[in-house]
Design a protein around this motif. Structure first.
Motif, PDB file in Angstrom:
ATOM      1  N   TYR A 136      49.756  36.233  42.464  1.00 41.66           N
ATOM      2  CA  TYR A 136      49.400  37.640  42.326  1.00 41.66           C
ATOM      3  C   TYR A 136      48.638  38.126  43.551  1.00 41.66           C
ATOM      4  CZ  TYR A 136      50.400  36.305  37.520  1.00 41.66           C
ATOM      5  OH  TYR A 136      51.004  35.828  36.392  1.00 41.66           O
ATOM      6  N   LEU A 137      48.929  39.379  43.934  1.00 42.35           N
ATOM      7  CA  LEU A 137      48.236  40.026  45.048  1.00 42.35           C
ATOM      8  C   LEU A 137      47.602  41.314  44.544  1.00 42.35           C
ATOM      9  CD1 LEU A 137      47.612  40.227  48.113  1.00 42.35           C
ATOM     10  CD2 LEU A 137      49.736  41.536  48.333  1.00 42.35           C
ATOM     11  N   LEU A 138      46.269  41.414  44.647  1.00 44.07           N
ATOM     12  CA  LEU A 138      45.540  42.607  44.215  1.00 44.07           C
ATOM     13  C   LEU A 138      45.125  43.405  45.447  1.00 44.07           C
ATOM     14  CD1 LEU A 138      45.293  40.699  41.691  1.00 44.07           C
ATOM     15  CD2 LEU A 138      43.124  41.827  41.223  1.00 44.07           C
ATOM     16  N   VAL A 139      45.579  44.654  45.516  1.00 40.10           N
ATOM     17  CA  VAL A 139      45.249  45.508  46.663  1.00 40.10           C
ATOM     18  C   VAL A 139      44.798  46.877  46.170  1.00 40.10           C
ATOM     19  CG1 VAL A 139      46.840  44.364  48.245  1.00 40.10           C
ATOM     20  CG2 VAL A 139      47.646  46.286  46.875  1.00 40.10           C
ATOM     21  N   GLN A 140      44.020  47.553  47.001  1.00 37.26           N
ATOM     22  CA  GLN A 140      43.587  48.917  46.716  1.00 37.26           C
ATOM     23  C   GLN A 140      44.573  49.887  47.350  1.00 37.26           C
ATOM     24  OE1 GLN A 140      40.846  49.644  44.792  1.00 37.26           O
ATOM     25  NE2 GLN A 140      40.507  47.447  44.506  1.00 37.26           N
ATOM     26  N   ALA A 141      44.985  50.900  46.589  1.00 41.08           N
ATOM     27  CA  ALA A 141      45.958  51.866  47.099  1.00 41.08           C
ATOM     28  C   ALA A 141      45.436  52.568  48.348  1.00 41.08           C
ATOM     29  CB  ALA A 141      46.290  52.892  46.006  1.00 41.08           C
ATOM     30  N   GLN A 142      44.171  52.928  48.346  1.00 40.72           N
ATOM     31  CA  GLN A 142      43.610  53.623  49.508  1.00 40.72           C
ATOM     32  C   GLN A 142      43.654  52.740  50.749  1.00 40.72           C
ATOM     33  OE1 GLN A 142      39.675  55.167  48.915  1.00 40.72           O
ATOM     34  NE2 GLN A 142      39.563  56.097  50.938  1.00 40.72           N
ATOM     35  N   ASP A 143      43.370  51.441  50.588  1.00 37.74           N
ATOM     36  CA  ASP A 143      43.402  50.530  51.732  1.00 37.74           C
ATOM     37  C   ASP A 143      44.822  50.394  52.284  1.00 37.74           C
ATOM     38  OD1 ASP A 143      40.716  50.118  51.351  1.00 37.74           O
ATOM     39  OD2 ASP A 143      40.991  48.316  50.136  1.00 37.74           O
ATOM     40  N   ILE A 144      45.789  50.282  51.390  1.00 34.51           N
ATOM     41  CA  ILE A 144      47.183  50.144  51.822  1.00 34.51           C
ATOM     42  C   ILE A 144      47.643  51.394  52.571  1.00 34.51           C
ATOM     43  CG2 ILE A 144      49.547  50.250  50.910  1.00 34.51           C
ATOM     44  CD1 ILE A 144      48.735  47.454  51.070  1.00 34.51           C
ATOM     45  N   LEU A 145      47.300  52.567  52.050  1.00 35.33           N
ATOM     46  CA  LEU A 145      47.809  53.803  52.638  1.00 35.33           C
ATOM     47  C   LEU A 145      47.063  54.210  53.902  1.00 35.33           C
ATOM     48  CD1 LEU A 145      48.476  55.911  49.415  1.00 35.33           C
ATOM     49  CD2 LEU A 145      50.099  54.659  50.819  1.00 35.33           C
ATOM     50  N   SER A 146      45.875  53.686  54.098  1.00 36.10           N
ATOM     51  CA  SER A 146      45.098  54.058  55.284  1.00 36.10           C
ATOM     52  C   SER A 146      45.267  53.063  56.426  1.00 36.10           C
ATOM     53  CB  SER A 146      43.613  54.172  54.933  1.00 36.10           C
ATOM     54  OG  SER A 146      43.102  52.940  54.442  1.00 36.10           O
ATOM     55  N   MET A 184      48.365  46.966  42.208  1.00 39.30           N
ATOM     56  CA  MET A 184      47.745  47.969  43.072  1.00 39.30           C
ATOM     57  C   MET A 184      46.765  48.802  42.237  1.00 39.30           C
ATOM     58  SD  MET A 184      49.455  50.881  45.533  1.00 39.30           S
ATOM     59  CE  MET A 184      50.360  49.666  46.457  1.00 39.30           C
ATOM     60  N   ILE A 185      45.588  49.019  42.804  1.00 37.77           N
ATOM     61  CA  ILE A 185      44.510  49.699  42.083  1.00 37.77           C
ATOM     62  C   ILE A 185      44.138  50.964  42.836  1.00 37.77           C
ATOM     63  CG2 ILE A 185      42.154  49.457  41.220  1.00 37.77           C
ATOM     64  CD1 ILE A 185      42.697  46.353  41.388  1.00 37.77           C
ATOM     65  N   GLY A 186      44.129  52.082  42.146  1.00 40.12           N
ATOM     66  CA  GLY A 186      43.789  53.335  42.812  1.00 40.12           C
ATOM     67  C   GLY A 186      43.740  54.493  41.837  1.00 40.12           C
ATOM     68  N   SER A 187      43.528  55.664  42.364  1.00 35.31           N
ATOM     69  CA  SER A 187      43.436  56.866  41.537  1.00 35.31           C
ATOM     70  C   SER A 187      44.833  57.377  41.192  1.00 35.31           C
ATOM     71  CB  SER A 187      42.677  57.955  42.287  1.00 35.31           C
ATOM     72  OG  SER A 187      43.393  58.364  43.439  1.00 35.31           O
ATOM     73  N   SER A 188      44.873  58.292  40.240  1.00 32.96           N
ATOM     74  CA  SER A 188      46.149  58.915  39.873  1.00 32.96           C
ATOM     75  C   SER A 188      46.712  59.718  41.041  1.00 32.96           C
ATOM     76  CB  SER A 188      45.954  59.835  38.662  1.00 32.96           C
ATOM     77  OG  SER A 188      45.520  59.092  37.536  1.00 32.96           O
ATOM     78  N   TYR A 189      45.811  60.226  41.889  1.00 31.07           N
ATOM     79  CA  TYR A 189      46.252  60.998  43.059  1.00 31.07           C
ATOM     80  C   TYR A 189      47.160  60.163  43.947  1.00 31.07           C
ATOM     81  CZ  TYR A 189      46.004  63.018  47.736  1.00 31.07           C
ATOM     82  OH  TYR A 189      46.311  63.500  48.972  1.00 31.07           O
ATOM     83  N   TYR A 190      46.770  58.916  44.243  1.00 24.94           N
ATOM     84  CA  TYR A 190      47.582  58.061  45.117  1.00 24.94           C
ATOM     85  C   TYR A 190      48.891  57.681  44.432  1.00 24.94           C
ATOM     86  CZ  TYR A 190      43.660  57.619  48.326  1.00 24.94           C
ATOM     87  OH  TYR A 190      42.667  57.878  49.212  1.00 24.94           O
ATOM     88  N   TYR A 191      48.864  57.520  43.113  1.00 28.53           N
ATOM     89  CA  TYR A 191      50.099  57.214  42.390  1.00 28.53           C
ATOM     90  C   TYR A 191      51.094  58.360  42.555  1.00 28.53           C
ATOM     91  CZ  TYR A 191      53.268  55.955  38.585  1.00 28.53           C
ATOM     92  OH  TYR A 191      54.390  55.635  37.854  1.00 28.53           O
ATOM     93  N   GLU A 192      50.622  59.590  42.324  1.00 25.27           N
ATOM     94  CA  GLU A 192      51.498  60.753  42.451  1.00 25.27           C
ATOM     95  C   GLU A 192      51.968  60.923  43.892  1.00 25.27           C
ATOM     96  OE1 GLU A 192      52.599  62.147  39.873  1.00 25.27           O
ATOM     97  OE2 GLU A 192      51.216  61.225  38.442  1.00 25.27           O
ATOM     98  N   LEU A 193      51.088  60.633  44.836  1.00 25.74           N
ATOM     99  CA  LEU A 193      51.444  60.759  46.249  1.00 25.74           C
ATOM    100  C   LEU A 193      52.576  59.792  46.610  1.00 25.74           C
ATOM    101  CD1 LEU A 193      50.523  62.166  48.950  1.00 25.74           C
ATOM    102  CD2 LEU A 193      49.146  60.118  49.353  1.00 25.74           C
TER     103      LEU A 193
END
Length: 801
Positions: free
Chosen positions: A370-380, A427-436
């Motif tokens: 398993y790989l746990l990442v933050q959505a904000q980190d991936i997108l930035s 992947m862990i993040g806000s609903s905003y990043y999911y919709e994005l």
């Protein structure tokens, strides 16, 4: 006109009392296991972990601080411990294509063993080959072979000399080959002497030379064939000797890894390469170093270990000590960290590399787990999302250099063989990043088929209150700090309810609660207390607010000095106190503001001054348009509206948005039209629809407290209060000083559901009900407004005529 309904002090907050709980301190309870109030998310997440098919990666959505990362890690670790340990992976030299190293996989722990076995085998190559090729038996066979060919070579050379002598030529042998020199008068003639010879002699030599070449040609061919055969038999002897020396060692390693077909093929390739390059292992040792090489070591020979570099094993994934499937948590998912990279060395200004410079990435470590990442980190992070989606799509780890992708390759590159990937991404993040991601990547829903939504609030039940107490106990155990008594737990529950801004809800943003716990422990230590009590919690909350209320204090000063003009007594026409919330990120507070309206004859309708000044948001503009709809619905059924109106938030220079002041603006407009003063000791909040119904708004607690603080500083008169929507009553979690003031009759909170209720409270006159003819009682507020609007219409028509 009936007496207005107001809230009792018991309705302003929902307290938590020590006698309702079954313990006295947190020492009596067990620490929390799992997460609180996220049943839906937990069910979705656990199901996502159970599905092992392609595309069932998990996106955990929700606000920060709700425990997403902690729960994901803990829950995944429990499951991973029951799952098999994945393969070891290593890269080895590719003898067919050196630029594409081969990837070999092994059962857990065998990769490390294979690396050690190959290192040991190479050492055996060195010692056994040296021993075999320095043995007397090998020297005897080699000498016999060389002697046999030397005799044949001498015989052929003698035959060639005889032929040459017959035609007056002499055979000369050099490193460049065999050639013939003419003999004149018993003496060999060189190039310089040849030019001095007569033409007749030269012609004779040329003729004899052709004859010699023709007759010696067959002998030359025999010599070349014999040299080839000599080399072939010597190589055969070397191969046979080398195989005899190392063959049984190679067979022993192959037998150990007989279940791995690709490993057997690789070991065979190693053996063949060693036997083809035996000279690298049996070179004569030099007696002394060259003087220049000793002065400049870089110009000397490469170290001996370079000879065996291509026989080494680069182990990039080692699970020899692992238990269960791997779990990798990263907060720095750069492209190279994820995919791995090929490192380079600089030699004399040139970049060089080899397969031993290949370094594995997080994908390799997480493979099979398993790989746990933050959505904000991936997108930035540049190229990180592309790397992740490629692995999820192709299910293989391809170590393409990012420099190669960007077209910036200035050095020789390797193309390591891709490794099959079996990674579940969380992947862990806000609903905003999911919709994005869902909006801009058409395949996103194929990669993340499971969405686990974490809520920002949970029901305020006895069970959840008990779990909050257990959460505090887990904090105590983790930090090794003092226990909390039952009053402190109650204070935390009330703070959680206030953070959720609902009487029947509790906040699930436990990082905020943890901050309060940390600081409360510190205050308790400073006081020398043995237990954390409610007083420490309250002090923590107070001090935390004090640290962040600089801007609020500046505004309070301007209100006290009347720089910002707000009346809290008396009555004024076309003027009302509105309420807003200023959000400073981690801190929000209510801020009263003056709203004014002017009305006169015209056709422009309601003009929002904030909009004209570009200080109004879309939602506020919508609220103003709703007011126009209400006025037309209520008054303009039999005549057109001939009205010009200007509505303004006085002393507002930073912009405003939201429709929570739409009812407030409507009261102000009606006051101006009816020429009736509005009470200034009341502040108003609430949204209105076109039917005159009052709708719920946000931040009601902060809004009430903001006006209360201003009234308290100026002195409570006993008539001051706030009008709120009745649908917001459950959202009230007011401070104790507000509750006490209401209890003492010094402050009042009026919940309303219709605009008419607010009219009567603010203007002290009946709102009026429309009769069958469509008119209102003349002395009612609506009657006065309609009378004014009819007068405006007649005046407008007169001006037109």
């Amino acid at each position: 006109m009936e007496k207005p309904f107001e809230l009792a002090y018991t309705e302003l907050k929902k307290g938590c009392f020590p006698e309702e709980l079954s313990f006295r301190t947190t020492a009596e309870i067990k620490p929390l296991e799992g997460v609180i109030g996220q049943e839906r998310a937990v069910k979705a997440f656990d199901f996502g972990l159970a599905v092992k098919m392609k595309g069932y990666n998990i996106y955990m959505a929700g606000p920060s601080g709700t425990g997403k990362t902690t729960y994901a890690r803990n829950s995944t670790e429990k499951l991973a411990q029951t799952e098999p340990v994945p393969y070891d992976w290593c890269y080895v030299y590719n003898f067919q294509n050196p630029r594409s190293p081969l990837a070999l996989c092994f059962e857990p722990g065998q990769g490390k063993q294979f690396k050690e076995d190959m290192a040991e085998l190479v050492q055996l190559f060195k010692t056994e080959l040296q021993k075999a090729f320095r043995a007397e038996d090998y020297e005897t066979q080699k000498n016999t072979l060389e002697h046999s060919f030397d005799e044949k070579r001498d015989a052929l050379m003698a035959e060639m000399s005889a032929v040459a002598e017959q035609y007056s030529f002499q055979v000369k042998t050099t490193n460049a080959g065999v050639f013939f020199m003419p003999v004149v008068e018993g003496k060999a003639v060189g190039e310089d002497e040849y030019d001095d010879l007569s033409e007749d002699v030269k012609n004779k030599i040329e003729k004899n030379s052709q004859m010699v070449q023709e007759k010696a040609g067959s002998i030359m061919r025999e010599l070349r064939d014999m040299d080839k055969e000599s080399k072939r038999q010597t190589d055969q002897l070397d191969y046979k000797t080398g195989m005899f020396a190392i063959g049984h060692h190679v067979n022993a390693v192959q037998e150990k890894y007989q279940e791995y077909e690709r490993v057997i093929s690789y070991i065979n390739a190693v053996q063949e390469d060693v036997l083809e390059n035996i000279s690298q292992f049996v070179e004569e040792e030099e007696d002394g170093e060259d003087s220049l090489a000793s002065l400049l070591p870089m110009l000397g020979k490469k170290p001996a270990e370079d000879v065996t570099l291509k026989y080494k094993v680069n182990l990039i994934v080692d699970h020899s000590d692992s238990k269960g499937a791997p779990i990798v948590v990263t907060f720095n998912p750069t492209y190279n960290n994820l995919v791995g990279e090929v490192e380079y060395d600089s030699e004399f200004g040139n970049l060089t590399t080899d397969f031993m410079k290949i370094k594995g990435g997080l994908f390799h470590k997480a493979n099979g787990g398993y790989l746990l990442v933050q959505a904000q980190d991936i997108l930035s992070t540049p190229q990180a999302w592309e790397a992740l989606r490629r692995v999820m799509k192709t299910r293989e780890i391809n170590m393409d250099s990012i420099r190669e992708q960007l077209g910036a390759v200035v050095a020789p590159t390797l193309k390591p063989e891709p490794i099959p990937a079996n990674i579940k991404v969380i992947m862990i993040g806000s609903s905003y990043y999911y919709e994005l991601l869902n909006e801009y990547d058409e395949e996103f829903d194929k990669f993340f088929k499971i969405r686990a939504d974490f809520d920002y609030e949970m029901p305020r039940t006895d069970e959840n209150i008990r779990k909050i107490a257990q959460f505090i106990k887990r904090f105590v155990d983790r930090e090794g700090c003092m226990e909390f008594d039952v009053s402190a737990v109650c204070a935390i529950v009330e703070y959680s309810s206030r953070t959720a801004e609902r009487q029947d809800k509790l906040s699930t943003r436990f990082n905020h609660l943890a901050e309060i716990l940390c600081e409360a422990v510190t205050w308790a230590k400073l006081e020398g207390a043995e237990l954390v009590t409610a007083a420490h919690i309250q002090k923590t909350i107070y001090e935390k607010e004090q640290r962040m209320k600089l801007y609020e204090e500046k505004l309070d000063e301007m209100l006290e000095e009347n720089v910002i003009m707000i009346d809290t007594e008396g009555a004024e026409i076309g003027q009302i106190n509105g309420l807003a919330v200023l959000d400073m990120g981690n801190y929000a507070f209510g801020n009263p503001s003056r709203i004014t309206a002017t009305t006169y004859v015209g056709k422009s309708g309601i003009v929002n001054i904030e909009k004209e000044a570009r200080l109004s948001g879309q939602t506020h503009d919508k609220g103003v348009q709703i007011i126009t709809g209400f006025l037309g619905q209520t008054y303009a059924q039999n005549f057109p509206l001939s009205l010009s109106c200007r509505v303004c938030f006085e002393q507002n220079y930073n912009g405003i948005d939201g429709d929570s002041a739409s009812s407030t603006e409507l009261y102000c407009i009606l006051s101006s039209l009816a020429e009736l003063p509005i009470r200034q000791d009341l502040a108003v909040t609430g949204s209105v629809n076109q039917k005159g119904e009052i709708q719920a708004i946000g931040g009601v607690t902060h809004k009430i407290e903001g006006f209360f603080d201003l009234c308290r500083k100026r002195g409570l008169t006993g008539t001051q209060g706030v009008i709120i929507p009745v649908s917001n009553v459950k959202d009230l979690v007011l401070k104790d000083e507000v509750v006490q003031a209401v209890k003492d009759g010094l402050f009042h909170i009026y919940p309303i559901s219709k605009i008419d209720e607010g009219i009567e409270l603010l203007m002290g006159l009946s709102a009026g009900k429309k009769n069958k003819t469509g008119n209102f009682p003349a002395n009612s507020v609506h009657g006065r407004v309609m009378k004014k609007l009819k007068a405006f219409d007649k005046r407008a028509q007169g001006e037109e005529e």
